[in-house]
Scaffold this motif. Structure first.
Motif, PDB file in Angstrom:
ATOM      1  N   GLN A 188       0.831  -1.207   0.000  1.00  0.00           N
ATOM      2  CA  GLN A 188       0.000   0.000   0.000  1.00  0.00           C
ATOM      3  C   GLN A 188       0.866   1.258   0.000  1.00  0.00           C
ATOM      4  O   GLN A 188       0.577   2.222  -0.707  1.00  0.00           O
ATOM      5  CB  GLN A 188      -0.935   0.004   1.212  1.00  0.00           C
ATOM      6  N   ARG A 189       1.924   1.237   0.785  1.00  0.00           N
ATOM      7  CA  ARG A 189       2.828   2.387   0.845  1.00  0.00           C
ATOM      8  C   ARG A 189       3.488   2.622  -0.516  1.00  0.00           C
ATOM      9  O   ARG A 189       3.579   3.754  -0.996  1.00  0.00           O
ATOM     10  CB  ARG A 189       3.877   2.160   1.937  1.00  0.00           C
ATOM     11  N   LEU A 190       3.946   1.536  -1.149  1.00  0.00           N
ATOM     12  CA  LEU A 190       4.557   1.647  -2.478  1.00  0.00           C
ATOM     13  C   LEU A 190       3.559   2.182  -3.506  1.00  0.00           C
ATOM     14  O   LEU A 190       3.902   3.034  -4.334  1.00  0.00           O
ATOM     15  CB  LEU A 190       5.092   0.297  -2.935  1.00  0.00           C
ATOM     16  N   LEU A 191       2.331   1.704  -3.438  1.00  0.00           N
ATOM     17  CA  LEU A 191       1.302   2.171  -4.363  1.00  0.00           C
ATOM     18  C   LEU A 191       1.024   3.664  -4.165  1.00  0.00           C
ATOM     19  O   LEU A 191       0.888   4.413  -5.138  1.00  0.00           O
ATOM     20  CB  LEU A 191       0.016   1.361  -4.170  1.00  0.00           C
ATOM     21  N   GLU A 192       0.963   4.112  -2.934  1.00  0.00           N
ATOM     22  CA  GLU A 192       0.756   5.537  -2.656  1.00  0.00           C
ATOM     23  C   GLU A 192       1.916   6.377  -3.183  1.00  0.00           C
ATOM     24  O   GLU A 192       1.713   7.473  -3.720  1.00  0.00           O
ATOM     25  CB  GLU A 192       0.567   5.759  -1.160  1.00  0.00           C
ATOM     26  N   GLN A 193       3.135   5.872  -3.039  1.00  0.00           N
ATOM     27  CA  GLN A 193       4.301   6.589  -3.564  1.00  0.00           C
ATOM     28  C   GLN A 193       4.233   6.697  -5.086  1.00  0.00           C
ATOM     29  O   GLN A 193       4.525   7.747  -5.657  1.00  0.00           O
ATOM     30  CB  GLN A 193       5.597   5.893  -3.155  1.00  0.00           C
ATOM     31  N   ILE A 194       3.837   5.624  -5.735  1.00  0.00           N
ATOM     32  CA  ILE A 194       3.713   5.646  -7.192  1.00  0.00           C
ATOM     33  C   ILE A 194       2.633   6.637  -7.616  1.00  0.00           C
ATOM     34  O   ILE A 194       2.811   7.395  -8.574  1.00  0.00           O
ATOM     35  CB  ILE A 194       3.406   4.226  -7.718  1.00  0.00           C
ATOM     36  N   GLU A 195       1.505   6.656  -6.898  1.00  0.00           N
ATOM     37  CA  GLU A 195       0.429   7.599  -7.218  1.00  0.00           C
ATOM     38  C   GLU A 195       0.897   9.048  -7.058  1.00  0.00           C
ATOM     39  O   GLU A 195       0.615   9.897  -7.909  1.00  0.00           O
ATOM     40  CB  GLU A 195      -0.787   7.342  -6.328  1.00  0.00           C
ATOM     41  N   ARG A 196       1.601   9.321  -5.955  1.00  0.00           N
ATOM     42  CA  ARG A 196       2.117  10.683  -5.745  1.00  0.00           C
ATOM     43  C   ARG A 196       3.088  11.091  -6.840  1.00  0.00           C
ATOM     44  O   ARG A 196       3.048  12.214  -7.344  1.00  0.00           O
ATOM     45  CB  ARG A 196       2.794  10.804  -4.377  1.00  0.00           C
ATOM     46  N   ALA A 197       3.969  10.157  -7.237  1.00  0.00           N
ATOM     47  CA  ALA A 197       4.932  10.456  -8.302  1.00  0.00           C
ATOM     48  C   ALA A 197       4.207  10.726  -9.614  1.00  0.00           C
ATOM     49  O   ALA A 197       4.600  11.622 -10.376  1.00  0.00           O
ATOM     50  CB  ALA A 197       5.907   9.297  -8.462  1.00  0.00           C
ATOM     51  N   LEU A 198       3.142   9.997  -9.872  1.00  0.00           N
ATOM     52  CA  LEU A 198       2.367  10.211 -11.090  1.00  0.00           C
ATOM     53  C   LEU A 198       1.714  11.589 -11.076  1.00  0.00           C
ATOM     54  O   LEU A 198       1.753  12.314 -12.074  1.00  0.00           O
ATOM     55  CB  LEU A 198       1.306   9.122 -11.244  1.00  0.00           C
ATOM     56  N   VAL A 199       1.138  11.965  -9.948  1.00  0.00           N
ATOM     57  CA  VAL A 199       0.486  13.273  -9.844  1.00  0.00           C
ATOM     58  C   VAL A 199       1.511  14.392 -10.015  1.00  0.00           C
ATOM     59  O   VAL A 199       1.250  15.388 -10.695  1.00  0.00           O
ATOM     60  CB  VAL A 199      -0.262  13.400  -8.498  1.00  0.00           C
ATOM     61  N   GLU A 200       2.682  14.220  -9.432  1.00  0.00           N
ATOM     62  CA  GLU A 200       3.726  15.240  -9.563  1.00  0.00           C
ATOM     63  C   GLU A 200       4.261  15.307 -10.991  1.00  0.00           C
ATOM     64  O   GLU A 200       4.546  16.383 -11.501  1.00  0.00           O
ATOM     65  CB  GLU A 200       4.879  14.949  -8.593  1.00  0.00           C
ATOM     66  N   ASP A 201       4.399  14.146 -11.628  1.00  0.00           N
ATOM     67  CA  ASP A 201       4.944  14.078 -12.984  1.00  0.00           C
ATOM     68  C   ASP A 201       3.985  14.649 -14.027  1.00  0.00           C
ATOM     69  O   ASP A 201       4.377  15.457 -14.863  1.00  0.00           O
ATOM     70  CB  ASP A 201       5.230  12.614 -13.332  1.00  0.00           C
ATOM     71  N   ASP A 202       2.748  14.181 -14.003  1.00  0.00           N
ATOM     72  CA  ASP A 202       1.774  14.587 -15.012  1.00  0.00           C
ATOM     73  C   ASP A 202       0.404  14.753 -14.365  1.00  0.00           C
ATOM     74  O   ASP A 202      -0.428  13.845 -14.382  1.00  0.00           O
ATOM     75  CB  ASP A 202       1.727  13.532 -16.128  1.00  0.00           C
ATOM     76  N   PRO A 203       0.120  15.919 -13.781  1.00  0.00           N
ATOM     77  CA  PRO A 203      -1.147  16.110 -13.074  1.00  0.00           C
ATOM     78  C   PRO A 203      -2.363  16.014 -13.988  1.00  0.00           C
ATOM     79  O   PRO A 203      -3.423  15.540 -13.580  1.00  0.00           O
ATOM     80  CB  PRO A 203      -1.028  17.501 -12.459  1.00  0.00           C
ATOM     81  N   LYS A 204      -2.219  16.419 -15.254  1.00  0.00           N
ATOM     82  CA  LYS A 204      -3.357  16.358 -16.172  1.00  0.00           C
ATOM     83  C   LYS A 204      -3.752  14.903 -16.436  1.00  0.00           C
ATOM     84  O   LYS A 204      -4.932  14.549 -16.397  1.00  0.00           O
ATOM     85  CB  LYS A 204      -3.002  17.054 -17.477  1.00  0.00           C
ATOM     86  N   PHE A 205      -2.754  14.055 -16.683  1.00  0.00           N
ATOM     87  CA  PHE A 205      -3.027  12.635 -16.905  1.00  0.00           C
ATOM     88  C   PHE A 205      -3.626  11.992 -15.652  1.00  0.00           C
ATOM     89  O   PHE A 205      -4.565  11.198 -15.736  1.00  0.00           O
ATOM     90  CB  PHE A 205      -1.748  11.905 -17.313  1.00  0.00           C
ATOM     91  N   ALA A 206      -3.103  12.331 -14.492  1.00  0.00           N
ATOM     92  CA  ALA A 206      -3.604  11.760 -13.238  1.00  0.00           C
ATOM     93  C   ALA A 206      -5.066  12.137 -13.014  1.00  0.00           C
ATOM     94  O   ALA A 206      -5.870  11.293 -12.610  1.00  0.00           O
ATOM     95  CB  ALA A 206      -2.751  12.227 -12.074  1.00  0.00           C
ATOM     96  N   SER A 207      -5.436  13.386 -13.307  1.00  0.00           N
ATOM     97  CA  SER A 207      -6.834  13.784 -13.122  1.00  0.00           C
ATOM     98  C   SER A 207      -7.736  13.093 -14.137  1.00  0.00           C
ATOM     99  O   SER A 207      -8.874  12.741 -13.834  1.00  0.00           O
ATOM    100  CB  SER A 207      -6.978  15.301 -13.225  1.00  0.00           C
ATOM    101  N   THR A 208      -7.221  12.862 -15.340  1.00  0.00           N
ATOM    102  CA  THR A 208      -8.003  12.149 -16.352  1.00  0.00           C
ATOM    103  C   THR A 208      -8.257  10.715 -15.921  1.00  0.00           C
ATOM    104  O   THR A 208      -9.370  10.205 -16.046  1.00  0.00           O
ATOM    105  CB  THR A 208      -7.267  12.154 -17.708  1.00  0.00           C
ATOM    106  N   VAL A 209      -7.241  10.072 -15.376  1.00  0.00           N
ATOM    107  CA  VAL A 209      -7.386   8.690 -14.935  1.00  0.00           C
ATOM    108  C   VAL A 209      -8.360   8.605 -13.763  1.00  0.00           C
ATOM    109  O   VAL A 209      -9.186   7.694 -13.694  1.00  0.00           O
ATOM    110  CB  VAL A 209      -6.011   8.092 -14.553  1.00  0.00           C
ATOM    111  N   ARG A 210      -8.286   9.545 -12.847  1.00  0.00           N
ATOM    112  CA  ARG A 210      -9.197   9.541 -11.687  1.00  0.00           C
ATOM    113  C   ARG A 210     -10.642   9.736 -12.117  1.00  0.00           C
ATOM    114  O   ARG A 210     -11.554   9.180 -11.521  1.00  0.00           O
ATOM    115  CB  ARG A 210      -8.815  10.644 -10.712  1.00  0.00           C
TER     116      ARG A 210
END
Length: 140
Positions: free
Chosen positions: A8-30
């Motif tokens: 779970q911790r690793l998954l949260e880290q990956i999610e945070r990195a995704l949001v920081e890297d490409d916020p537009k893509f992350a919001s589209t996926v959500r």
């Protein structure tokens, strides 16, 4: 099977990195709803089924033996594929499929059941395997 704390911790880290890297893509996926995608696939399956029916009828109307057979088989296969794909997508929409509409593994009761839990029903294959095991265990 629920994720471990480390996973779970690793998954949260990956999610945070995704949001920081490409916020537009992350919001589209959500904001993407899998149900909308499945409904679109069901509609496409319906169109493909109708198209297969048209191909089948055209094959019958043409009255040329090799072309009639080829178009008949092609139309039938198109209709069969569309029906199977549409049925699978409808099953997933209704919640009896693999991922969409399922309760999380940690929840023990159905919504609105007042906390009562029902025993999980075994799948068809599990029941068949259990019967097979019992059959051989009961033999002398």
């Amino acid at each position: 099977m629920p994720l471990s704390e480390n996973e779970q911790r690793l998954l949260e880290q990956i999610e945070r990195a995704l949001v920081e890297d490409d916020p537009k893509f992350a919001s589209t996926v959500r904001s993407t709803n899998p149900r909308t995608y499945l409904l679109r696939r069901v509609r496409r399956s319906g169109v493909l089924f109708a198209l297969g029916l048209v191909v089948l009828v055209v094959g019958v109307v043409l009255n040329q033996v090799p072309l009639t057979v080829i178009l008949g088989i092609l139309g039938f296969l198109m209709m069969l594929f569309a029906a199977l794909r549409g049925a699978a997508d409808l099953r997933r929409i209704s919640g009896r499929g693999n991922d969409v509409g399922r309760r999380p593994h940690g929840s023990k009761s159905r919504p609105g059941s007042g906390g009562r839990s029902r025993p999980a029903r075994a799948s068809f294959m599990e029941r068949v395997e259990e019967r097979w095991r019992r059959r051989w265990e009961d033999r002398p």
